[in-house]
Design an enzyme around this catalytic site. Structure first.
Site, PDB file in Angstrom:
ATOM      1  N   ASP A   1       0.811  -1.230   0.035  1.00  0.00           N
ATOM      2  CA  ASP A   1      -0.034   0.002  -0.077  1.00  0.00           C
ATOM      3  C   ASP A   1       0.873   1.436   0.087  1.00  0.00           C
ATOM      4  O   ASP A   1       0.425   2.196  -0.640  1.00  0.00           O
ATOM      5  CB  ASP A   1      -1.005   0.223   1.262  1.00  0.00           C
ATOM      6  N   VAL A   2       1.875   1.164   0.718  1.00  0.00           N
ATOM      7  CA  VAL A   2       2.674   2.416   0.888  1.00  0.00           C
ATOM      8  C   VAL A   2       3.428   2.903  -0.502  1.00  0.00           C
ATOM      9  O   VAL A   2       4.068   3.910  -0.764  1.00  0.00           O
ATOM     10  CB  VAL A   2       3.638   2.480   1.983  1.00  0.00           C
TER      11      VAL A   2
END
Lengths: 104, 770
Positions: free
Chosen positions: B447-448
């Site tokens: 996600d990052v």
């Protein structure tokens, strides 16, 4: 009542000082910081200690000593583990691995 | 006067925190804060007379000792859960103190003090139970996925109203009755803590842990209000502030507000769980949907999959076996491990391509994520980074604020792997650099680095700040799979043409990538000098060490000769360490034909001499044979040769809890080398030699592979996953359970039956006989 206001003021001022200081701490050290403040939160040990400044019955003493145990665990454990953690943060000089320490 | 002293103590604490500004000063800062707390403690003792000093002293000693020992011995991987446990004990202390104060002087207190007392009670109990749940989740004793009970919200509501009611009623009843309401308050608050924590999982863990941190500070401050102690209030407030900031930062970094994290709506939205329905099916669907996107969250399943991965990638590699290792090709017994090596050399192979990308890049940015933590790949990552640095490249680590499970988690992991903190760069600083970066290596992060967060509207992560990995010229992605991360949002980065996917367990893939890089590097004469080559065995350069291991055992089993030529090239006898390897080879060469046992001994010696990682598994048999001193002698000899020797301790090995630890401590084994089962198990797949000494049932794979035996379902040490297994047991009889141990018949197992002490003496003699 004034006493309570004073204490509230104390809380707010400390909170603000803490807030200002901690905002500047790099995220690199967030875990040790959390661990350290965690240890500081064991400051309830003072409260637990104060319970023993007035005579109390058995139940109170039991609860009080439980509080002391829990708080002491928190304080000592917290500072120790933070120290261990910070010991791992190495700058330019790389530390020698654990293998060499074991040989002694 | 007292006020001034109090101020001095508090400024001590503030100075301590201020010193956390720089990593170098932080250690001193920690000591300063500890000293400030100690002063506060001493001040209380000075100002007040303690009644029952004996009780106080003993309690103090007990708690302090326990805290110290646990903090000293706990494995660094367990830090998050350890912090949570300590946090919980702080909360427990806070509510106990508040309780006693309320019982004592409930009647004489003003209403506001009673309210602070009751709030302190509630907050303390809430923190206590919440932290314990968090600790269980963080140490994988509990499923990390959010658990939503049927009617979760109703339970929460009932608890909250119950607490409010108890608070109000306690004002209108005599003090005697109020005590029971206080206790009810504690019970309800603990319940709330549990309800609150169990539905927070996975990537939201950093928020929970920071929030609980803040809450303990709050509880301490409230406690101080009740007692009327300035120091308590100030210290508590500082902690509350710190926890608050961390909570806020974590939320901000994930683009979520606190309510969204803590209230059940987000999971409902993201995983389609209908919380209102309150049926049993809710839970099932909840866990199913979280399971599908478990790649980001550390579920037990991920771990199990990881285990499989160590075997799967090997098979396709066998197809293209180049003639570089004729002796290896002949070996049939170690096809999997060999396949892995050959695969790396195949030109079209993704690892070779990845290695080429890395070799060509001037600047490499590594993006670690929680996947790296799960795979325990930080050492592999740093060794790869070290190689790249050695090639003159600019290597940095880009740290997203919420990567991992607590604030700064990645920093701790990398620090543990000896990464220079100057190389760890925060998101805002590194983001402008991506466009000029030749290669980005994503290790277990999803996600990052998901560009959807900034490109697509309306996803759960939209607006979340990300690391701009997609701007780099090339992206190499060592994630477990291509599934979305915790947010459930597909990551378009995986599909980009400039992205090279290396799916699988990060520890494996990164290691293979490093090997591939070194193989590619060997082509350039100027990269590895002959001197480097000679030392490589001692230096633990993965490529060479592995080759020796993989070629060694298999060859010897066929017949000694062709292998030796190869080995002599890989590990030229130069100094004492390599002499050991030579001895091993000689042993096989000279005594192999005499009889089976000595042949096994020779093979064992050789395997040990070449092993980079040795894990010793002691059992009750070692205690019986008093073999621990010989064992330590052998272990220190091996570690002098550059091998890493660890001890894997099964919780029930021996005859009392911690038996093996005591015995090894007696032989002066460093307790840092004693690994608990859960810590040791993920390491076995990468262990060159697992050395079993007098243990049977605790390493019996039947426990996990076969149903219906007396030991089925018992957790075991996964010795059978090691590349080579040496068994120094008295005989091949089954252990206490009576279940035959298939590990004895494993093709990678070398049996050395007999008294363990005598066997170890023979091994030592063989190594020294050089």
């Amino acid at each position: 009542m004034t006493n309570l206001l004073l204490m509230l003021g104390f809380f707010i001022v400390s909170f603000l000082i803490g807030y200002l200081l901690i905002s500047r701490i790099p995220s690199l050290l967030h875990t040790p910081l959390m661990s350290m403040t965690n240890a500081v939160s064991g400051v309830t040990i003072l409260g637990a200690l104060l319970l023993f400044t007035v005579p109390g019955n058995g139940t109170e003493k039991l609860l009080g000593s439980m509080a002391i145990i829990a708080a002491a665990f928190n304080v000592v454990g917290g500072f120790t583990i933070t120290d261990r953690m910070l010991g791992m943060f190495k700058g330019k000089s790389k530390k020698s691995s654990a293998i060499t320490t074991q040989e002694s | 006067m007292n006020l001034i002293i109090d101020f001095l103590v508090i400024s001590g604490l503030i100075l301590g925190i201020w010193l956390f500004n720089a990593p170098r000063k932080a250690k001193f800062g920690n000591l300063t804060a500890a000293f400030a707390l100690f002063c506060a403690f001493a001040l209380i003792l000075y100002r007040h007379d303690i009644i029952g000093a004996g009780t106080v002293g003993i309690s103090l000693l007990l708690g302090a000792l326990a805290g110290y020992v646990v903090a000293r011995t706990v494995n660094m991987n367990q830090i998050p859960s350890m912090v949570a446990i300590q946090n919980g004990s702080g909360g427990a202390a806070a509510f106990l103190v508040s309780l006693v104060e309320l019982i004592r002087q409930g009647g004489s207190f003003g209403a506001i003090a009673v309210i602070s007392g009751i709030t302190g009670l509630a907050v303390g109990a809430f923190t206590f139970s919440g932290s314990m749940i968090a600790a269980a989740k963080l140490s994988n004793k509990m499923r990390q996925a959010p658990q939503v009970l049927p009617g979760h919200n109703y339970f929460v509501m009932i608890t909250v109203w119950g607490m409010l009611a108890a608070c109000v009623i306690s004002f209108h009843v005599p003090p005697d009755a109020a005590v029971y309401l206080y206790i009810l308050q504690i019970v309800l608050a603990s319940l709330l803590g549990i309800l609150f924590s169990i539905r927070i999982g996975g990537a939201d863990m950093p928020v929970l842990i920071s929030f609980l941190n803040s809450m303990t500070g709050m509880a301490a401050a409230l406690c101080g209000m009740v007692i009327g102690n300035r120091l308590l209030i100030a210290f508590g407030a500082v902690v509350a502030a710190s926890g608050y900031i961390l909570t806020y930062l974590m939320c901000k970094a994930m683009n979520r507000n606190l309510l969204k994290v803590f209230l059940p709506d987000p999971p409902k939205m993201r995983s389609g769980v209908s919380i209102r329905s309150g049926s049993a099916g809710t839970r099932a669907s909840g866990s199913a949907s979280t399971g599908t996107r478990a790649s980001g969250s550390a579920s037990a399943g991920t771990r199990a999959q990881g285990k499989d991965m160590t075997e799967t990638p090997a098979s396709p590699g066998l197809s293209g076996v180049p003639g570089q290792h004729p002796s290896s090709a002949m070996t049939s017994q170690a096809p999997k491990s060999l396949g892995r090596i050959e695969k790396d050399k195949t030109p079209g192979d993704p690892f070779a391509r990845a290695a080429q990308i890395l070799a060509e890049a001037q600047k490499v940015i590594v993006i670690p994520g929680y996947g790296m933590a799960i795979a325990q790949a930080q050492r592999e990552v740093t060794s790869l980074a070290g190689e790249l640095e050695g090639m003159g490249k600019d290597v940095k680590y880009a740290i997203h604020p919420v990567a991992g499970r607590m604030p700064g988690h990645m920093n701790v992991l990398l620090a543990e792997a000896d990464v220079d903190y100057d190389m760890l760069v925060e998101m805002d600083e590194i983001n402008p650099e991506f466009s000029s970066t030749g290669a980005v290596l994503v290790v277990g992060a999803c996600d990052v680095v998901n560009p959807s967060a900034i490109e697509v509207e309306g996803t759960p992560i939209s607006g979340m700040p990300i690391l701009m990995a997609h701007e780099a010229k090339n992206v190499i992605c060592c994630n477990f799979d291509e599934k979305p991360g915790y947010s459930g949002v597909e990551n378009p980065l995986y599909k980009k043409s400039r992205t090279l996917m290396l799916p699988g367990n990060a520890k494996e893939t990164v290691r293979k990538l490093t090997e591939a890089l070194l193989h590619a590097g060997k082509g350039d004469e100027d990269f590895i000098s002959p001197a480097d080559n000679g030392d490589s065995w001692v230096d633990n350069t993965p490529a060479h060490g592995d080759e020796a291991i993989m070629a060694g055992p298999g060859n010897n089993r066929l017949d000694g000769t062709p292998a030796h030529g190869d080995e002599a090239m890989v590990t030229p006898a130069g100094d004492g360490d390599q002499g050991m390897a030579g001895t091993g080879a000689d042993m096989v060469g000279t005594v192999a034909n005499e009889d089976g046992e000595i042949d096994n001994l020779g093979r064992a010696v050789q395997a040990l001499a070449k092993a980079k990682t040795v894990t010793v598994i002691p059992g009750y048999g070692m205690a019986l044979a008093k073999a621990q001193f010989k064992l330590l002698e052998l272990a220190s000899m091996l570690s002098e040769g550059g091998a890493s020797v660890k001890y894997a301790i099964h919780p029930v090995a021996g005859r009392m809890p911690g038996h093996m630890n005591v015995i090894l401590a007696e032989a002066e084994v460093d307790y840092d080398d004693l690994l608990e089962m859960d810590d040791a198990n993920p390491l076995f797949a990468d262990t060159d030699v697992a050395m079993i000494i007098g243990a049977c049932d605790v390493v019996n794979p039947a426990a996990i592979e076969i149903e219906g035996t007396p030991i089925s379902g018992m957790p075991i040490l996964m010795a059978h996953e090691a590349k080579q297994i040496i068994v120094c047991n008295f005989d091949e009889n089954p252990g206490y359970s009576g279940v035959p141990n298939p590990i004895y018949n494993n093709s990678r197992t070398i049996m050395l039956p007999g008294d363990a002490k005598a066997t170890l003496e023979e091994i030592l003699a063989a190594i020294k006989g050089n």
